[in-house]
Design a protein around this motif. Sequence first.
Motif, PDB file in Angstrom:
ATOM      1  N   ILE A 118     -10.499  40.112 -29.238  1.00 28.51           N
ATOM      2  CA  ILE A 118     -10.972  40.495 -30.564  1.00 28.51           C
ATOM      3  C   ILE A 118     -11.011  42.019 -30.639  1.00 28.51           C
ATOM      4  O   ILE A 118     -11.578  42.681 -29.756  1.00 28.51           O
ATOM      5  N   ASN A 154     -19.944  36.708 -36.763  1.00 29.63           N
ATOM      6  CA  ASN A 154     -19.498  36.878 -38.144  1.00 29.63           C
ATOM      7  C   ASN A 154     -18.504  35.762 -38.476  1.00 29.63           C
ATOM      8  O   ASN A 154     -18.261  34.870 -37.659  1.00 29.63           O
ATOM      9  N   SER A 155     -17.914  35.795 -39.648  1.00 32.57           N
ATOM     10  CA  SER A 155     -17.044  34.689 -40.075  1.00 32.57           C
ATOM     11  C   SER A 155     -15.775  34.582 -39.242  1.00 32.57           C
ATOM     12  O   SER A 155     -15.194  33.495 -39.129  1.00 32.57           O
ATOM     13  N   LEU A 156     -15.329  35.686 -38.655  1.00 34.16           N
ATOM     14  CA  LEU A 156     -14.172  35.630 -37.758  1.00 34.16           C
ATOM     15  C   LEU A 156     -14.548  34.972 -36.442  1.00 34.16           C
ATOM     16  O   LEU A 156     -13.847  34.097 -35.933  1.00 34.16           O
ATOM     17  N   MET A 157     -15.678  35.376 -35.890  1.00 33.89           N
ATOM     18  CA  MET A 157     -16.089  34.920 -34.571  1.00 33.89           C
ATOM     19  C   MET A 157     -16.640  33.504 -34.552  1.00 33.89           C
ATOM     20  O   MET A 157     -16.576  32.829 -33.524  1.00 33.89           O
ATOM     21  N   SER A 195     -18.661  43.665 -39.769  1.00 34.50           N
ATOM     22  CA  SER A 195     -17.844  43.088 -40.833  1.00 34.50           C
ATOM     23  C   SER A 195     -16.583  42.426 -40.282  1.00 34.50           C
ATOM     24  O   SER A 195     -15.767  43.066 -39.622  1.00 34.50           O
ATOM     25  N   ALA A 196     -16.417  41.153 -40.591  1.00 38.52           N
ATOM     26  CA  ALA A 196     -15.232  40.418 -40.137  1.00 38.52           C
ATOM     27  C   ALA A 196     -13.964  40.938 -40.791  1.00 38.52           C
ATOM     28  O   ALA A 196     -12.867  40.809 -40.233  1.00 38.52           O
ATOM     29  N   ASP A 197     -14.087  41.539 -41.963  1.00 44.11           N
ATOM     30  CA  ASP A 197     -12.914  42.040 -42.687  1.00 44.11           C
ATOM     31  C   ASP A 197     -12.200  43.154 -41.935  1.00 44.11           C
ATOM     32  O   ASP A 197     -11.023  43.419 -42.200  1.00 44.11           O
TER      33      ASP A 197
END
Length: 226
Positions: A118, A154-157, A195-197
């Motif tokens: 990541i 976060n939303s990615l992880m 922030s996942a962005d």
Amino acid sequence: MCGRYTIVVSIEELMLRYMSDMPTNRYHTPRYNVAPMQNVTAIVHDGQNNRIGQLRWGLVPSWASDDKIGSKMINARSETLLEKASFKNLIQRKRAIVPADGFYEWKQHGGKKQPMRITMKDGSIFSMAALYDTWTSPDGGKLSTCTIITTRPNSLMEDIHDRMPVILRPEDEALWLNRDHNDVDALTGLLTPYSADEMKAYPVSPLVGNVKNDVKECIEEQPVLF
């Protein structure tokens, strides 16, 4: 948890990024598979300037009877930081940054595990929040160690793992390192998911599962295993 990471940039890049004086250890080399109980590059503030130095990853509190506890203290959960004797006093004055350009986590699917790296989308250096302490051995030797703080994903992880390291926003780094700042509520308020962005994840080789493999091949993108 956060149990492996990478820092493959040069010492000059680290000095520029953190506006640091010459590091105490000038022989920084790319690290493709940093693991607990190894010496890691860290940033602390000495009251006047940022300093780059080495801490052993795995916190040994100053009051510990021996250093064996370090292997169990590689991470500190942000949610319970103030409840743990090992961490609650460190948050006020013994804060550090562990710089990285990627970290590894294993995504589970059925009975298989896919190692993932990541990073930031632009590949830039980022700052993992850490705490440190110095332990004195019975023979008088000094050992400085650290723990990396983790938070919820976060939303990615969240599709990969249920924890991630606390990554400080660049604008919050100076506050985190400032030894004169001891507002615990403000400091713990920084310990939130990044922030996942601004982040991405990609599959890498199972090579990273062995701490002896500290080679460039660890960070190369690979086909998924499942």
